[in-house]
Design an enzyme around this catalytic site. Structure first.
Site, mmCIF file in Angstrom:
data_model
loop_
_atom_site.group_PDB
_atom_site.id
_atom_site.type_symbol
_atom_site.label_atom_id
_atom_site.label_comp_id
_atom_site.label_asym_id
_atom_site.label_seq_id
_atom_site.Cartn_x
_atom_site.Cartn_y
_atom_site.Cartn_z
ATOM 1 N N HIS A 426 0.815 -1.217 0.000
ATOM 2 C CA HIS A 426 0.000 0.000 0.000
ATOM 3 C C HIS A 426 0.849 1.268 0.000
ATOM 4 O O HIS A 426 0.307 2.381 -0.088
ATOM 5 C CB HIS A 426 -0.973 -0.001 1.191
ATOM 6 C CG HIS A 426 -0.334 0.221 2.520
ATOM 7 N ND1 HIS A 426 0.016 -0.794 3.374
ATOM 8 C CD2 HIS A 426 0.006 1.363 3.162
ATOM 9 C CE1 HIS A 426 0.541 -0.299 4.479
ATOM 10 N NE2 HIS A 426 0.546 1.016 4.373
ATOM 11 N N ASP A 474 -0.046 -7.627 1.245
ATOM 12 C CA ASP A 474 0.463 -6.250 1.353
ATOM 13 C C ASP A 474 1.987 -6.256 1.351
ATOM 14 O O ASP A 474 2.629 -6.073 2.391
ATOM 15 C CB ASP A 474 -0.085 -5.616 2.631
ATOM 16 C CG ASP A 474 0.150 -4.118 2.688
ATOM 17 O OD1 ASP A 474 0.476 -3.529 1.647
ATOM 18 O OD2 ASP A 474 0.003 -3.535 3.784
ATOM 19 N N GLY A 570 5.689 3.038 14.501
ATOM 20 C CA GLY A 570 6.625 2.899 13.399
ATOM 21 C C GLY A 570 5.985 3.419 12.127
ATOM 22 O O GLY A 570 5.105 4.259 12.146
ATOM 23 N N SER A 572 4.277 2.432 8.106
ATOM 24 C CA SER A 572 3.835 1.425 7.162
ATOM 25 C C SER A 572 5.026 0.961 6.328
ATOM 26 O O SER A 572 5.882 1.763 5.934
ATOM 27 C CB SER A 572 2.761 1.995 6.229
ATOM 28 O OG SER A 572 1.572 2.232 6.936
ATOM 29 N N GLY A 573 5.089 -0.352 6.063
ATOM 30 C CA GLY A 573 6.170 -0.889 5.254
ATOM 31 C C GLY A 573 7.455 -1.118 6.002
ATOM 32 O O GLY A 573 8.377 -1.745 5.474
#
Length: 624
Positions: A426, A474, A570, A572-573
């Site tokens: 995403h 994802d 944290g 995303s990713g």
């Protein structure tokens, strides 16, 4: 014609100036001042200190008469109900010097020293409950009742529930207390500064400030530093019940220090319910020269206090830790600061070629082995990231395709090979051009160890799918710009994480990391942060009280079911890494969740083991 030219120039200035100002903030470095110059600040003027109304409306400083000493439930208890801890006593899994006894069948038991409790001696007494210290900060001590209250002025010790303004005078070094209702300011004599005039004219740091032992206790943006033994910092993962003073200058005070080899002194501070850190409002010492004083010029008179007595010289880094003059900042009698040991010289770092042994393989032939610049003597809640400790963390940055706008941080990522980065699906926007930064810890400053590489290809999983309740498959791969299979250069600060080879046990403690800052994030951090989370049993996470049937085999949960630390701290990713057989593997990628830190709604992560064949097919196809 001249009018048109003038208008054109004004338009260009309006267009370029904001970008240049942003660029100057990014290129923020500490510089030395020339010998003989007056010490100057290298940053903006600090914000106004917190006011009386800020203190009495702060969630953590409420007066609470119901606080008690009962321990909270261990957030791991439900995990131990599912499976007893497995492993042997070598290495010792028991924390805080607990004694490990093997029970057979790979079972063990920890005998905990007082006052620690828990299956692995991980819990100390929960003495610093909300409201315990009224309008003050609760700090942990090594003797009963295991806490003290450090009051927020103008509130008074010992319980910080009563207050007087300017009586007694909180201003040090002859400062005058100026009352303004329930608030006050300290009018400092020439050369002194700080909230209480505690910072003297010779208070400065040399090199990276590792030896700094001065009295600055505010960040560059004016946030008041927390005490190093504050329960906000020490409530998880740290032993505050042994002698707290050490060679790094840490102790029961809130003065700025640099115990981990950062670029300058820093401290922790709190904003709302978040624990953050930043560099401090401290000046760098002027460079000494061999020039002799001009002949015939009389020496400057010694500064004097209000009764014209000579003021003793400001202590240097070789002198004992100064004792604060403010009554509620006095150090306890059983916590006398000790003479710091001189720091050992740091040998020059070898180049990549020098570190390779004969017949060894190329850089990035090993993975998951960090080289921290300096290991913390204590782990402060798993928050502050020492340089080199998460060398696979990258910042994914984007801007509109074809524009000249600056790149903005959007997601985290993890380096798995010289030319490949893993991130969440995403995070990929097809109309954006992207780059990654690695090797640095700060988003708002250029750092000498940083590497910036363009993303030449973004490969999102073919079955990526978003629904109103979850994000499926994802995961994405970023191919970096380079040649002959070399893109990122391996250094102490840039290394690859290992890919997993199989599933890890429930209840294992792993690390999430990131800046928590995105383009539309209000409370992100400019500094890289990390936190510890627990791997949660898939059946437990699929309970109807948690996420029910939403989860599939490409996802897993980590965190704490009672709430608290979550992946919203944290990016995303960003990576969830676990230490497996002394190598750090990227076991998950921050994906999605229901709000942040909510009870029974832990963070959901992409299960990297589910995509190993996909990762291999994409990375090897590019080599053919």
């Amino acid at each position: 014609m001249n009018l048109k030219l003038l208008l054109l120039c004004l338009f260009l200035v309006a267009l370029i100036l904001p970008a240049e100002l942003k660029k100057k903030k990014k290129h923020k470095h500490h510089h030395r001042h020339h010998h003989g110059d007056q010490l100057r600040h290298h940053h903006k003027k600090p914000k106004k200190h917190e006011k009386f109304i800020d203190i009495i409306t702060d969630y953590f400083f409420n007066i609470d008469a119901t606080a008690d000493d009962e321990d909270d439930d261990d957030p791991r208890e439900w995990l131990f109900d599912i499976q007893e801890p497995e492993g042997l006593c070598n290495p010792n899994p028991c924390k805080h010097n607990g004694a490990c006894r093997e029970k057979g069948g790979r079972k063990f038991k920890c005998d905990c020293p007082k006052p620690f409790k828990g299956r692995m001696c991980e819990r100390g007494p929960k003495v610093c409950r909300k409201g315990r210290c009224g309008r003050g900060e609760c700090v942990l001590t090594s003797t009963a009742p295991f806490y003290e209250c450090r009051c927020k002025a103008p509130f008074l010790p010992p319980d910080c529930k009563t207050y007087t303004v300017c009586q007694p005078n909180p201003c040090q070094n002859g400062g005058q207390c100026i009352r303004d209702g329930n608030d006050f300011d300290c009018e400092c004599p020439a050369g002194f500064r700080g909230r209480f005039c505690q910072v003297g004219p010779d208070d400065c740091y040399e090199d990276d400030g590792e030896s700094y032992r001065g009295k600055v206790s505010e960040t560059e943006d004016g946030h008041t530093c927390l005490y190093w033994n504050s329960h906000f910092i020490l409530e998880s993962g740290t032993d505050p019940f042994n002698n707290f003073e050490d060679k790094d200058g840490l102790g029961p005070h809130n003065f700025c220090r640099n115990p981990d080899g950062d670029s300058s002194p820093w401290c922790f501070y709190r904003r709302g319910k978040r624990l953050l850190w930043d560099h401090c409002d401290v000046t760098e010492c002027p460079e000494p020269t061999d020039e002799s004083p001009t002949e015939g010029v009389p020496p400057a008179p010694e500064p004097t206090d209000e009764v014209n007595k000579p003021i003793p010289p400001t202590p240097t880094a070789e002198v004992l830790e100064p004792t604060p003059e403010k009554p509620d900042e006095a150090l306890p009698t059983d916590a006398r600061p000790q003479q710091p040991e001189p720091s050992a010289p740091i040998p020059p770092q070898p180049t990549i070629a020098a570190t390779l042994k004969p017949n060894s393989t190329l850089p990035f032939s090993t993975c998951g082995q960090p080289q921290r610049k300096k290991v913390f003597t204590r782990i402060f809640g798993g928050l502050k990231v020492p340089p080199g400790s998460i060398p696979w963390q990258v910042s994914l940055q984007a801007r509109p395709r074809g524009s000249q706008l600056p790149y903005l941080h959007t997601c985290g990522g993890v380096l798995i090979e010289s030319c490949w980065v893993l991130t969440a699906g995403h995070c990929i926007e097809q109309n954006k051009e992207m780059q990654v930064e690695m090797g640095g810890l700060a988003l708002n400053a250029d750092e000498p160890n940083e590497q910036t590489l363009k993303v030449v290809e973004a490969i999102r999983h073919e079955n990526y799918r978003e629904t109103p309740t979850a994000v499926h498959n994802d995961i994405a791969l970023l191919r970096l710009e380079g040649s002959d299979g070399v893109c990122a250069n391996e250094t102490q600060y840039v290394k690859a994480a290992c890919l997993p080879t199989g599933d890890l046990p429930d209840g294992m403690e792993c690390t999430i990391s990131g800046w928590g800052a995105t383009e539309d994030s209000q409370y992100g951090s400019n500094h890289l942060l990390e936190a510890e989370v627990l791997l949660i049993n898939q059946e437990k996470c699929s309970d109807k009280k948690v996420y029910g049937s939403i989860l599939d085999n490409s996802m897993f949960c980590a965190g704490y079911l009672q709430g608290g630390v979550d992946s919203c701290q944290g990016d995303s990713g960003g990576p969830l890494t676990c230490n497996d057989n002394n190598s750090h593997i990227v076991y998950g990628l921050v994906s999605w969740g229901d709000q942040c830190g909510k009870k029974n709604k832990p963070g959901v992560y992409t299960r990297v083991t589910h995509f190993l064949d996909w990762i291999k097919s994409k990375t090897e196809a590019s080599k053919q």
